[in-house]
Design a protein around this motif. Sequence first.
Motif, PDB file in Angstrom:
ATOM      1  N   GLY A 118       0.838  -1.189   0.000  1.00  0.00           N
ATOM      2  CA  GLY A 118       0.000   0.000   0.000  1.00  0.00           C
ATOM      3  C   GLY A 118       0.875   1.240   0.000  1.00  0.00           C
ATOM      4  N   ARG A 119       0.531   2.180  -0.866  1.00  0.00           N
ATOM      5  CA  ARG A 119       1.285   3.425  -0.931  1.00  0.00           C
ATOM      6  C   ARG A 119       0.344   4.556  -1.347  1.00  0.00           C
ATOM      7  NH1 ARG A 119       5.870   3.242  -5.128  1.00  0.00           N
ATOM      8  NH2 ARG A 119       6.541   1.514  -3.830  1.00  0.00           N
ATOM      9  N   ASP A 120       0.239   5.571  -0.526  1.00  0.00           N
ATOM     10  CA  ASP A 120      -0.597   6.737  -0.823  1.00  0.00           C
ATOM     11  C   ASP A 120      -2.040   6.357  -1.134  1.00  0.00           C
ATOM     12  OD1 ASP A 120       1.656   8.416  -0.558  1.00  0.00           O
ATOM     13  OD2 ASP A 120       2.207   8.078  -2.671  1.00  0.00           O
ATOM     14  N   GLY A 121      -2.577   5.390  -0.378  1.00  0.00           N
ATOM     15  CA  GLY A 121      -3.974   4.995  -0.545  1.00  0.00           C
ATOM     16  C   GLY A 121      -4.241   4.093  -1.727  1.00  0.00           C
ATOM     17  N   ARG A 122      -3.210   3.533  -2.311  1.00  0.00           N
ATOM     18  CA  ARG A 122      -3.399   2.612  -3.444  1.00  0.00           C
ATOM     19  C   ARG A 122      -2.418   1.468  -3.321  1.00  0.00           C
ATOM     20  NH1 ARG A 122       0.278   4.095  -7.882  1.00  0.00           N
ATOM     21  NH2 ARG A 122       1.623   5.718  -7.047  1.00  0.00           N
ATOM     22  N   THR A 130       0.540   0.884 -10.270  1.00  0.00           N
ATOM     23  CA  THR A 130      -0.695   0.686  -9.524  1.00  0.00           C
ATOM     24  C   THR A 130      -1.320  -0.666  -9.869  1.00  0.00           C
ATOM     25  OG1 THR A 130      -1.106   3.055  -9.457  1.00  0.00           O
ATOM     26  CG2 THR A 130      -3.009   1.621  -9.093  1.00  0.00           C
ATOM     27  N   ASP A 133      -7.510  -2.335  -7.828  1.00  0.00           N
ATOM     28  CA  ASP A 133      -8.005  -2.874  -6.563  1.00  0.00           C
ATOM     29  C   ASP A 133      -9.440  -2.420  -6.302  1.00  0.00           C
ATOM     30  OD1 ASP A 133      -8.087  -4.092  -4.054  1.00  0.00           O
ATOM     31  OD2 ASP A 133      -7.175  -2.374  -3.053  1.00  0.00           O
TER      32      ASP A 133
END
Length: 188
Positions: A118-122, A130, A133
């Motif tokens: 998970g990174r920056d809400g994604r 990305t 999801d």
Amino acid sequence: MKIYLAGPEVFLPDAVEMGRRKAEICALHGLSGLYPLDNVVDRAAPDASLQIFRANERMMDEASAIVANLTPFRGPGADAGTVYELGYMAGRGKLCLGYSNDPSVYADRVRNFTAVEGRDGRLVDSVGLTVEDFGLSDNLMMIHALDACGCPLVTPRVMPSDLWRDLTAFEACVRVAAQRLTGRPTPG
């Protein structure tokens, strides 16, 4: 009514037998199954791949519907050729149905092939791309193309022991296709 039978079964060692089984299920429901390996192609010809492409498109043009096996193939998502065929039929406004014998979520399957965090809400993969999801079983374009036809992706509750030869979800799609194309209920 003719129905195009798309999927990576054409790569199985018993591919012809799988096509025969699928065509028999179609016949039980009053449909004629068009299986890509039924095309006559000179596989030794220099343009064999083009012959296959053209023959499959002719079959799809003849068909009123497609049942696409979207079970993940050689990776976390569906077979690329099958996805093309689904898009081809959707683009022509034909009835599109699909199934996957793997009921898991796409993002979870990606984790089996690469690191995901998970990174920056994604979610992102090991190279920073990305990971889709949305809680769907595959790419949103395929899933919503099926939804647009009123035929959501069919998946089992539990993955069958033989991912490639279990035709339960396939037959569920054929029943829906037969009812939609003929307007009559079918056996089963």
